[in-house]
Design an enzyme around this catalytic site. Sequence first.
Site, PDB file in Angstrom:
ATOM      1  CD  GLU A  52      -2.859  -0.941   2.389  1.00 55.89           C
ATOM      2  OE1 GLU A  52      -2.406  -0.365   3.377  1.00 55.89           O
ATOM      3  OE2 GLU A  52      -3.947  -1.514   2.358  1.00 55.89           O
ATOM      4  N   PRO A 142      -9.560  -0.250   1.711  1.00 57.77           N
ATOM      5  CG  PRO A 142     -11.816   0.107   2.203  1.00 57.77           C
ATOM      6  CD  PRO A 142     -10.763   0.411   1.187  1.00 57.77           C
ATOM      7  CG  HIS A 143      -6.539  -4.152   3.697  1.00 61.82           C
ATOM      8  ND1 HIS A 143      -6.143  -2.930   3.247  1.00 61.82           N
ATOM      9  CD2 HIS A 143      -5.511  -4.636   4.430  1.00 61.82           C
ATOM     10  CE1 HIS A 143      -4.918  -2.684   3.677  1.00 61.82           C
ATOM     11  NE2 HIS A 143      -4.516  -3.704   4.403  1.00 61.82           N
ATOM     12  CB  VAL A 144      -8.564  -7.368   8.027  1.00 54.48           C
ATOM     13  CG1 VAL A 144     -10.024  -7.055   8.282  1.00 54.48           C
ATOM     14  CG2 VAL A 144      -8.442  -8.563   7.108  1.00 54.48           C
TER      15      VAL A 144
END
Length: 235
Positions: A52, A142-144
Amino acid sequence: MKGTTVMQLKAADAAQALHVDEKTVLRWIKNDKLPAEQIRGDYHINRVDLLEWATERGIKVDPTIFELDNSDDTRPLPLLSQALEAGGIHCNVTGSDVQSVLQQVVDLLNLPEELDPDFVLQVLLAREAMGTTAVGDGIAIPHVRNPLLLRLPVPKVSLCFLAQPVDFGALDGKPVQTLFTITSPTVRTHLHLLSKLAYALRDDRLRQVLKTPCQSELILSTLRQIENDIGKASP
């Protein structure tokens, strides 16, 4: 936890993935907000955070760094277009700030009954609190940080177009209007989808179609074309 361990890279491995020397990586950690944890004197970098951070700054990452060694997961990896078809493309998603937007995103994920939506929301917010998942040009992912927290049965990528732009604290200062959310059953699948998405987002064809929200068939056909071109380029 094994999943947590395999998600981590040492600074030297990160340097190799970014095609720089280790001193440059250490400088980025100290001065340029490259997320890292210091464990017994050594810096460890989450593979997802690395991808990211690099994507937001336009830095290419060697894809081999996301191939996990000694993985017990031998299931076929999905195409990004297949995961997007499974997750769906959603239009005019409401929300006025990060939390309310992510609440709507969670509501659209079609989670299994045994998984608490509030837990998923808190995990997404916790990741966001560590640093924005915005990657520039009005896009966020967005993510874990560790997909094993959710253990979802089917890999999915959902694409949400917001009804109004929301400030995610992006490096380029642009508010976010397009969100890709990855949910996957394993670390290997998660890294695979995230790296394929990062690659696709560098392609101007996808960037252009994302500027005309909710043309679902056009978005999917563009992704398939990019995937087809990648396949032709492979040895």
